[in-house]
Design a protein around this motif. Structure first.
Motif, PDB file in Angstrom:
ATOM      1  N   ILE A 103     -21.352  83.516 -86.496  1.00 39.23           N
ATOM      2  CA  ILE A 103     -20.094  82.750 -86.514  1.00 39.23           C
ATOM      3  C   ILE A 103     -18.872  83.644 -86.771  1.00 39.23           C
ATOM      4  N   PHE A 104     -19.097  84.929 -87.027  1.00 38.48           N
ATOM      5  CA  PHE A 104     -17.980  85.859 -87.264  1.00 38.48           C
ATOM      6  C   PHE A 104     -17.728  86.701 -86.013  1.00 38.48           C
ATOM      7  N   PRO A 105     -16.487  87.227 -85.877  1.00 35.50           N
ATOM      8  CA  PRO A 105     -16.237  88.148 -84.764  1.00 35.50           C
ATOM      9  C   PRO A 105     -17.070  89.421 -84.919  1.00 35.50           C
ATOM     10  N   GLU A 160     -10.050  92.861 -88.773  1.00 38.09           N
ATOM     11  CA  GLU A 160      -8.945  91.937 -89.045  1.00 38.09           C
ATOM     12  C   GLU A 160      -9.358  90.882 -90.084  1.00 38.09           C
ATOM     13  N   THR A 161     -10.598  90.415 -89.999  1.00 39.63           N
ATOM     14  CA  THR A 161     -11.102  89.454 -90.988  1.00 39.63           C
ATOM     15  C   THR A 161     -11.023  90.075 -92.385  1.00 39.63           C
ATOM     16  N   ALA A 162     -11.459  91.317 -92.508  1.00 42.98           N
ATOM     17  CA  ALA A 162     -11.435  91.996 -93.811  1.00 42.98           C
ATOM     18  C   ALA A 162     -10.002  92.186 -94.301  1.00 42.98           C
ATOM     19  N   ARG A 163      -9.103  92.508 -93.382  1.00 45.80           N
ATOM     20  CA  ARG A 163      -7.700  92.697 -93.773  1.00 45.80           C
ATOM     21  C   ARG A 163      -7.123  91.400 -94.360  1.00 45.80           C
ATOM     22  N   LYS A 164      -7.414  90.273 -93.690  1.00 46.86           N
ATOM     23  CA  LYS A 164      -6.929  88.984 -94.192  1.00 46.86           C
ATOM     24  C   LYS A 164      -7.583  88.622 -95.522  1.00 46.86           C
ATOM     25  N   GLN A 165      -8.873  88.932 -95.647  1.00 45.73           N
ATOM     26  CA  GLN A 165      -9.569  88.586 -96.890  1.00 45.73           C
ATOM     27  C   GLN A 165      -9.020  89.409 -98.062  1.00 45.73           C
ATOM     28  N   LEU A 208       0.186  88.109-100.750  1.00 41.65           N
ATOM     29  CA  LEU A 208       0.165  88.829 -99.465  1.00 41.65           C
ATOM     30  C   LEU A 208      -0.294  87.953 -98.313  1.00 41.65           C
ATOM     31  N   TYR A 209      -1.293  87.111 -98.572  1.00 42.10           N
ATOM     32  CA  TYR A 209      -1.818  86.263 -97.493  1.00 42.10           C
ATOM     33  C   TYR A 209      -0.741  85.270 -97.042  1.00 42.10           C
ATOM     34  N   THR A 210      -0.185  84.537 -98.018  1.00 35.81           N
ATOM     35  CA  THR A 210       0.801  83.508 -97.702  1.00 35.81           C
ATOM     36  C   THR A 210       2.039  84.088 -97.029  1.00 35.81           C
ATOM     37  N   ARG A 222      -8.857  75.926 -92.114  1.00 33.45           N
ATOM     38  CA  ARG A 222      -9.074  77.124 -91.293  1.00 33.45           C
ATOM     39  C   ARG A 222     -10.563  77.387 -91.031  1.00 33.45           C
ATOM     40  N   HIS A 223     -11.421  76.759 -91.831  1.00 29.15           N
ATOM     41  CA  HIS A 223     -12.866  76.942 -91.637  1.00 29.15           C
ATOM     42  C   HIS A 223     -13.510  75.842 -90.788  1.00 29.15           C
ATOM     43  N   ILE A 224     -12.735  74.809 -90.460  1.00 31.50           N
ATOM     44  CA  ILE A 224     -13.298  73.688 -89.697  1.00 31.50           C
ATOM     45  C   ILE A 224     -13.900  74.123 -88.345  1.00 31.50           C
ATOM     46  N   ALA A 259     -25.580  81.961 -98.273  1.00 35.85           N
ATOM     47  CA  ALA A 259     -25.670  83.313 -97.707  1.00 35.85           C
ATOM     48  C   ALA A 259     -24.365  84.081 -97.949  1.00 35.85           C
ATOM     49  N   TRP A 260     -23.229  83.393 -97.798  1.00 38.64           N
ATOM     50  CA  TRP A 260     -21.915  84.004 -98.049  1.00 38.64           C
ATOM     51  C   TRP A 260     -21.850  84.496 -99.504  1.00 38.64           C
ATOM     52  N   LEU A 261     -22.256  83.616-100.414  1.00 35.94           N
ATOM     53  CA  LEU A 261     -22.208  83.973-101.851  1.00 35.94           C
ATOM     54  C   LEU A 261     -23.190  85.098-102.183  1.00 35.94           C
TER      55      LEU A 261
HETATM   56  C1  HEM Z   1     -12.207  83.292 -92.324  1.00 36.05           C
HETATM   57  C2  HEM Z   1     -16.802  81.852 -92.640  1.00 36.05           C
HETATM   58  C3  HEM Z   1     -16.216  80.981 -97.347  1.00 36.05           C
HETATM   59  C4  HEM Z   1     -11.828  82.990 -97.117  1.00 36.05           C
HETATM   60  C5  HEM Z   1     -13.496  82.960 -92.014  1.00 36.05           C
HETATM   61  C6  HEM Z   1     -14.065  83.011 -90.683  1.00 36.05           C
HETATM   62  C7  HEM Z   1     -15.340  82.601 -90.768  1.00 36.05           C
HETATM   63  C8  HEM Z   1     -15.605  82.291 -92.154  1.00 36.05           C
HETATM   64  C9  HEM Z   1     -16.349  82.486 -89.634  1.00 36.05           C
HETATM   65  C10 HEM Z   1     -13.297  83.453 -89.421  1.00 36.05           C
HETATM   66  C11 HEM Z   1     -13.291  84.946 -89.328  1.00 36.05           C
HETATM   67  C12 HEM Z   1     -12.345  85.442 -88.270  1.00 36.05           C
HETATM   68  O1  HEM Z   1     -12.250  84.821 -87.198  1.00 36.05           O
HETATM   69  O2  HEM Z   1     -11.683  86.468 -88.507  1.00 36.05           O
HETATM   70  C13 HEM Z   1     -17.054  81.484 -93.947  1.00 36.05           C
HETATM   71  C14 HEM Z   1     -18.302  80.936 -94.433  1.00 36.05           C
HETATM   72  C15 HEM Z   1     -18.136  80.668 -95.744  1.00 36.05           C
HETATM   73  C16 HEM Z   1     -16.765  81.053 -96.095  1.00 36.05           C
HETATM   74  C17 HEM Z   1     -19.588  80.725 -93.641  1.00 36.05           C
HETATM   75  C18 HEM Z   1     -19.183  80.060 -96.656  1.00 36.05           C
HETATM   76  C19 HEM Z   1     -18.887  79.131 -97.550  1.00 36.05           C
HETATM   77  C20 HEM Z   1     -14.992  81.486 -97.704  1.00 36.05           C
HETATM   78  C21 HEM Z   1     -14.494  81.546 -99.052  1.00 36.05           C
HETATM   79  C22 HEM Z   1     -13.258  82.116 -98.984  1.00 36.05           C
HETATM   80  C23 HEM Z   1     -12.989  82.411 -97.599  1.00 36.05           C
HETATM   81  C24 HEM Z   1     -15.263  81.075-100.284  1.00 36.05           C
HETATM   82  C25 HEM Z   1     -12.276  82.428-100.058  1.00 36.05           C
HETATM   83  C26 HEM Z   1     -12.596  82.698-101.297  1.00 36.05           C
HETATM   84  C27 HEM Z   1     -11.551  83.212 -95.802  1.00 36.05           C
HETATM   85  C28 HEM Z   1     -10.277  83.725 -95.328  1.00 36.05           C
HETATM   86  C29 HEM Z   1     -10.380  83.805 -93.939  1.00 36.05           C
HETATM   87  C30 HEM Z   1     -11.727  83.356 -93.602  1.00 36.05           C
HETATM   88  C31 HEM Z   1      -9.064  84.076 -96.179  1.00 36.05           C
HETATM   89  C32 HEM Z   1      -9.303  84.242 -92.953  1.00 36.05           C
HETATM   90  C33 HEM Z   1      -8.540  83.018 -92.493  1.00 36.05           C
HETATM   91  C34 HEM Z   1      -7.539  83.377 -91.430  1.00 36.05           C
HETATM   92  O3  HEM Z   1      -7.911  83.464 -90.265  1.00 36.05           O
HETATM   93  O4  HEM Z   1      -6.361  83.585 -91.765  1.00 36.05           O
HETATM   94  N1  HEM Z   1     -14.460  82.519 -92.885  1.00 36.05           N
HETATM   95  N2  HEM Z   1     -16.149  81.544 -94.972  1.00 36.05           N
HETATM   96  N3  HEM Z   1     -14.058  82.017 -96.857  1.00 36.05           N
HETATM   97  N4  HEM Z   1     -12.380  83.002 -94.739  1.00 36.05           N
HETATM   98 FE1  HEM Z   1     -14.245  82.250 -94.851  1.00 36.05          FE
END
Ligand code: HEM
Length: 127
Positions: free
Chosen positions: A35-37, A42-47, A60-62, A73-75, A86-88
């Motif tokens: 489900i990830f690219p 870029e994902t890491a940079r945003k995180q 920084l994010y906002t 954003r996760h929908i 698995a994420w945790l």
């Molecule tokens: C983006 C999955 C939990 C923060 C994403 C993306 C996926 C994903 C697939 C898109 C990546 C991309 O296209 O670059 C998941 C899954 C989770 C999870 C499976 C399991 C629960 C979380 C949690 C956080 C988080 C707990 C924060 C503490 C973010 C952020 C982005 C992101 C900041 C970037 C959003 C953006 O595009 O601006 N995540 N995520 N995620 N996730 Fe998660």
């Protein structure tokens, strides 16, 4: 008087290493990688930006992307309870790798557990 935040205590360098260690695991995880690219740069940079503000550092994010609206954003991605676990697990292992310990780690991880639970949007049998 300087106000100490979890971000100050962890430090930018360790946070960056944590996020890199985390996405290395995500990219190799059979449940998460699909489900990830392919390129997680870029994902890491945003995180890094997001976790900086999550831990009380600069917003920084906002300032670049607007309100996080994380659940919205996760929908687009099917996030099941198994994927949240698995994420945790990737994050827990990444915390081991960078040597994050003590109450700082415990409090940070507990918040991530709650946030991860909030991201679940798909029943187990649909993914
Ligand atoms: C983006 C999955 C939990 C923060 C994403 C993306 C996926 C994903 C697939 C898109 C990546 C991309 O296209 O670059 C998941 C899954 C989770 C999870 C499976 C399991 C629960 C979380 C949690 C956080 C988080 C707990 C924060 C503490 C973010 C952020 C982005 C992101 C900041 C970037 C959003 C953006 O595009 O601006 N995540 N995520 N995620 N996730 Fe998660």
């Amino acid at each position: 008087e300087k106000i100490h935040t979890p971000f100050d205590a962890i430090g930018e360098e360790t946070l960056n290493r944590l996020v890199d260690a985390f996405y290395r695991r995500v990219g190799n995880d059979p449940l998460l990688a699909p489900i990830f690219p392919d390129d997680l740069t870029e994902t890491a940079r945003k995180q890094k930006q997001f976790l900086t503000q999550y831990l009380g550092g600069p917003a920084l994010y906002t300032s670049e992307h607007g309100h996080p609206m994380l659940r919205a954003r996760h929908i687009p991605f099917e996030i099941t309870e198994t994927r949240a676990k698995a994420w945790l697990a990737c994050m827990n292992d990444a915390m081991d790798e960078v040597g994050l310990e003590g109450p700082l780690r415990k409090d940070f991880f507990s918040r991530l557990v709650l946030t991860a639970q909030h991201m679940i949007n798909t029943p187990e049998n649909q993914s």
